[in-house]
Structures are given as structure tokens and as C-alpha cells.
Design an enzyme around this catalytic site. Structure first.
Site, mmCIF file in Angstrom:
data_model
loop_
_atom_site.group_PDB
_atom_site.id
_atom_site.type_symbol
_atom_site.label_atom_id
_atom_site.label_comp_id
_atom_site.label_asym_id
_atom_site.label_seq_id
_atom_site.Cartn_x
_atom_site.Cartn_y
_atom_site.Cartn_z
ATOM 1 N N ASN A 11 1.077 -1.121 0.151
ATOM 2 C CA ASN A 11 0.008 -0.166 0.158
ATOM 3 C C ASN A 11 0.878 1.316 -0.057
ATOM 4 O OD1 ASN A 11 -2.658 0.822 2.472
ATOM 5 N ND2 ASN A 11 -2.565 1.304 0.249
ATOM 6 N N ASN A 62 -6.887 10.352 -0.436
ATOM 7 C CA ASN A 62 -6.836 9.482 -1.140
ATOM 8 C C ASN A 62 -6.424 9.927 -2.719
ATOM 9 O OD1 ASN A 62 -7.795 7.044 0.501
ATOM 10 N ND2 ASN A 62 -9.665 8.428 0.504
ATOM 11 N N CYS A 71 -5.396 6.077 8.440
ATOM 12 C CA CYS A 71 -4.777 4.903 7.459
ATOM 13 C C CYS A 71 -3.832 4.032 8.165
ATOM 14 C CB CYS A 71 -4.124 5.837 6.092
ATOM 15 S SG CYS A 71 -3.273 4.655 4.996
ATOM 16 N N GLY A 72 -4.027 2.713 8.338
ATOM 17 C CA GLY A 72 -3.393 1.914 9.241
ATOM 18 C C GLY A 72 -1.889 1.536 8.502
ATOM 19 N N ASN A 73 -1.729 1.262 7.142
ATOM 20 C CA ASN A 73 -0.491 1.159 6.503
ATOM 21 C C ASN A 73 0.236 2.612 6.561
ATOM 22 O OD1 ASN A 73 -0.801 -1.649 5.853
ATOM 23 N ND2 ASN A 73 -2.068 -1.097 4.145
ATOM 24 N N HIS A 163 -15.700 0.518 7.581
ATOM 25 C CA HIS A 163 -15.375 -0.776 6.813
ATOM 26 C C HIS A 163 -16.445 -1.407 6.770
ATOM 27 C CE1 HIS A 163 -10.955 0.046 6.543
ATOM 28 N NE2 HIS A 163 -11.142 0.945 7.653
ATOM 29 N N ASN A 194 -15.035 1.467 2.839
ATOM 30 C CA ASN A 194 -13.993 0.522 2.220
ATOM 31 C C ASN A 194 -14.701 -1.101 2.480
ATOM 32 O OD1 ASN A 194 -11.467 2.245 2.242
ATOM 33 N ND2 ASN A 194 -12.137 2.860 4.177
ATOM 34 N N GLU A 212 -10.825 -0.100 -1.412
ATOM 35 C CA GLU A 212 -10.394 1.100 -0.864
ATOM 36 C C GLU A 212 -11.669 2.086 -1.269
ATOM 37 O OE1 GLU A 212 -7.075 2.858 0.425
ATOM 38 O OE2 GLU A 212 -5.976 1.211 0.874
ATOM 39 N N ARG A 213 -12.271 2.804 -0.185
ATOM 40 C CA ARG A 213 -12.985 4.189 -0.595
ATOM 41 C C ARG A 213 -11.987 5.297 -1.294
ATOM 42 N NH1 ARG A 213 -15.129 7.519 4.666
ATOM 43 N NH2 ARG A 213 -12.810 7.355 5.097
ATOM 44 N N CYS A 221 -4.660 -2.863 3.346
ATOM 45 C CA CYS A 221 -5.135 -1.999 4.078
ATOM 46 C C CYS A 221 -5.223 -2.235 5.446
ATOM 47 C CB CYS A 221 -6.692 -1.972 3.519
ATOM 48 S SG CYS A 221 -7.815 -0.719 4.621
ATOM 49 N N GLY A 222 -4.495 -1.422 6.142
ATOM 50 C CA GLY A 222 -4.189 -1.571 7.593
ATOM 51 C C GLY A 222 -5.252 -1.531 8.251
ATOM 52 N N THR A 223 -6.139 -0.385 8.287
ATOM 53 C CA THR A 223 -7.259 -0.376 8.883
ATOM 54 C C THR A 223 -8.283 -1.314 8.481
ATOM 55 O OG1 THR A 223 -8.214 1.300 7.308
ATOM 56 C CG2 THR A 223 -7.144 2.211 9.457
ATOM 57 N N GLY A 224 -8.330 -1.774 7.511
ATOM 58 C CA GLY A 224 -9.091 -2.976 6.763
ATOM 59 C C GLY A 224 -8.819 -4.267 7.537
HETATM 60 C C1 ZDR Z 1 -7.109 1.385 3.886
HETATM 61 C C2 ZDR Z 1 -5.962 2.089 4.230
HETATM 62 N N1 ZDR Z 1 -4.847 2.241 3.205
HETATM 63 C C3 ZDR Z 1 -5.385 1.651 5.360
HETATM 64 O O1 ZDR Z 1 -4.253 1.087 5.521
HETATM 65 O O2 ZDR Z 1 -5.846 1.708 6.622
HETATM 66 C C4 ZDR Z 1 -6.631 3.797 4.481
HETATM 67 C C5 ZDR Z 1 -6.757 4.615 3.352
HETATM 68 C C6 ZDR Z 1 -8.066 5.408 3.358
HETATM 69 C C7 ZDR Z 1 -9.151 4.564 2.902
HETATM 70 N N2 ZDR Z 1 -9.176 4.501 1.421
HETATM 71 C C8 ZDR Z 1 -10.290 5.422 3.216
HETATM 72 O O3 ZDR Z 1 -10.701 5.228 4.449
HETATM 73 O O4 ZDR Z 1 -10.863 6.429 2.620
#
Ligand code: ZDR
Length: 277
Positions: A11, A62, A71-73, A163, A194, A212-213, A221-224
Site C-alpha cells: 500500500n 486518497n 490509514c493503518g499502513n 469498513h 472501504n 478502498e474508498r 489496507c491496515g485499518t481494513g
Molecule cells: C485502507 C487504508 N489504506 C489503510 O491502510 O488503512 C486507508 C486509506 C484510506 C481509505 N481509502 C479511506 O478510508 O478512505
């Protein structure tokens, strides 16, 4: 302006240190530099800013210019940039984000950064706070959602950003490239979403792909991954600590007894450069 290019599990991000630089229009800048043909190429931009409440403030935009809460990553890359360049004092510090103040910790070996472990705070499960319409303050666990004429069971979680997690039998046949965008802008999600498609291998291992949104399919996707672990626990499909395999690498996610989610994974600088706004 100077920038550095980063990736965490594939990512990828352009990071601009706005303790030194100035960006006039974040959204336009994100659209320009994230373009893989006319720009640098990235899934988003990370901006380092001063904070009154924490040691630093992180903002993320984004590829389409929309701003994400978290954004987790990205936060692992952000943390490692600050550590490697001696801007952060020590291996642990606080970062203000749209998901509150989070605490990354650099995992070192002989003083060199090896990985980053982030206290991602507590997941948000109330439907109206994620937000998902139709559930009030209730949780959204394995609830039906219709997309392209088919009914899926969704479990929704906010890690600061929204998510929607869908468990599937066969990840290769989930059709993410066709249905991802339809979930993203489904009427149930007032701030869009997402979407994670997840195949459970066993209670400690899952395979996940993400739409991803604001960025479409990305390698990770870290938060994902955090939302996936939470959803799997809520559906009694996994233990509270598991390894999640993404297209671009692996993350270890733990839902600890204090209710917080801990995410551990890599963050690497790829190159540095200069670009005009
Ligand atoms: C998913 C994401 N790359 C992460 O690693 O958490 C975060 C990116 C933001 C995501 N596209 C959004 O919430 O709009």
C-alpha cells in the site's frame, strides 16, 4: 518540494513533511502525485503536520483527493519516517488523526527499525457512528446487504474510517473488481465505505482483499485488516489475535483485553524526490 515515497505491504504513499514544506491545495496535490502515469504514483498522500494535542498530526488524502480519517499502513510509514530521520524523540510517540490520538511504537533490532506496532485504539461498532444507516446505535454483525442482485452478509466496523467486511468461501471468486465500487457507494453508507472480502483459513489465519474508498483495489489496507479481525471475532470465526494475509504482505492484528487493537507490520522507504505543486 521534497517528498519521500513509502510502502507498507504494497500500500504505497507519497509523504510530504509539512513541518518543512507547504502544500496549498491538498486534494489537487493528491490527485496529481498519486496518478501512476502523470505523477509519482501512490494510493494516497501522507502529510506530516504539527499538533497541539499530540507530538505530530497526520492527514491522509486518497488518490481521488478525498480525505480519510485514518490509514493503518500509512501511519506505520509516517512513524518510521519520523523515527529514521530523528524527528521523533524515541521509539514511541503520539499522532493526532481523524480517529483520535494514536500511538505507534517502532520495533527495533540493534537500533534499526524492523517493524511498527500501532495502538489503533478501540473499534467503533455502533451503526450510526460507523456510519451505516438503518441500525441506530446497534451493531451491524452479519446483516444482509443487496449488491448487484445478490445478498451478502456484512459486518461493519469503524477504525476511524468505515469498513464493511464480507466473509467469502473462495477469495479468488469473490468478484471484487466488479462489486467493490457498488459497495463503496451503496446507499447504506452515507460516508461511503472501504470493503474487505475475507476467506478464513483457520482461527489464526485469514486471507483478505480490499476495495478502498477513494482508491479502488489496493494491495493492502491496515485499518481494513483491523476491521477484519474485529468482524471475525464478532462472528466467532477467529481468535483475538490472527495473521492477515493481504495481496501485498502480512499483518498481525490483536484485539487486546483493554479493548484496543494492535497492528504490527512493515513500513519501507522506497525513494525520495522533488516535485512541484
Ligand atoms: C485502507 C487504508 N489504506 C489503510 O491502510 O488503512 C486507508 C486509506 C484510506 C481509505 N481509502 C479511506 O478510508 O478512505
Amino acid at each position: 518540494m521534497d517528498f519521500t515515497k513509502w510502502q507498507g505491504c504494497g500500500n504505497d504513499f507519497v509523504l510530504v513533511d509539512c513541518l518543512q514544506e507547504k502544500i496549498k491545495d491538498y486534494a489537487a496535490f493528491a490527485r496529481k502525485v498519486c496518478d501512476r502515469h502523470y505523477g509519482v504514483g501512490a494510493d494516497g498522500i501522507l502529510v506530516v503536520l504539527p499538533s497541539e494535542k499530540a507530538d505530530f498530526c497526520m492527514r491522509i488524502f486518497n488518490t481521488d483527493g478525498s480525505e480519510a480519517e485514518m490509514c493503518g499502513n500509512g501511519i506505520r510509514c509516517f512513524a518510521r519516517y519520523l523515527y529514521d530521520n530523528g524527528i521523533a524523540k524515541g521509539t514511541e510517540f503520539t499522532v493526532e488523526t481523524g480517529a483520535g490520538i494514536l500511538v505507534p511504537k517502532i520495533v527495533t533490532e540493534d537500533g534499526a527499525a524492523k517493524a511498527v506496532c500501532v495502538d489503533m485504539g478501540k473499534p467503533v461498532l455502533a451503526g450510526d457512528e460507523i456510519p451505516v444507516t438503518g441500525f441506530g446505535k446497534g451493531q451491524v454483525v452479519s446483516e444482509p446487504i443487496e449488491v448487484a442482485g445478490k445478498t451478502y452478509a456484512m459486518t461493519c466496523v469503524s477504525m476511524g474510517n468505515p469498513h464493511c467486511v464480507i466473509f467469502v468461501e473462495d477469495i479468488a471468486a469473490c468478484g471484487i473488481e466488479h462489486i467493490g465500487a457498488l459497495f463503496e457507494s451503496h446507499e447504506r453508507f452515507p460516508r461511503k465505505t472501504n470493503t474487505e472480502f475475507v476467506e478464513v483459513r483457520d482461527r489464526k489465519h485469514m486471507r483478505m482483499r480490499v476495495w478502498e474508498r477513494g482508491a479502488a483495489i489496493t494491495l493492502a489496507c491496515g485499518t481494513g485488516a483491523c476491521a477484519t479481525l474485529v468482524a471475525a471475532v464478532l462472528n466467532d470465526k477467529a481468535d483475538k489475535k490472527a495473521e492477515i494475509e493481504l495481496d501485498g504482505g502480512k499483518l498481525v492484528i490483536e484485539w487486546a483485553d483493554n479493548g484496543h487493537i494492535y497492528m504490527t507490520g512493515p513500513a519501507e522507504q522506497v525513494f525520495s524526490g522533488k516535485i512541484e505543486e
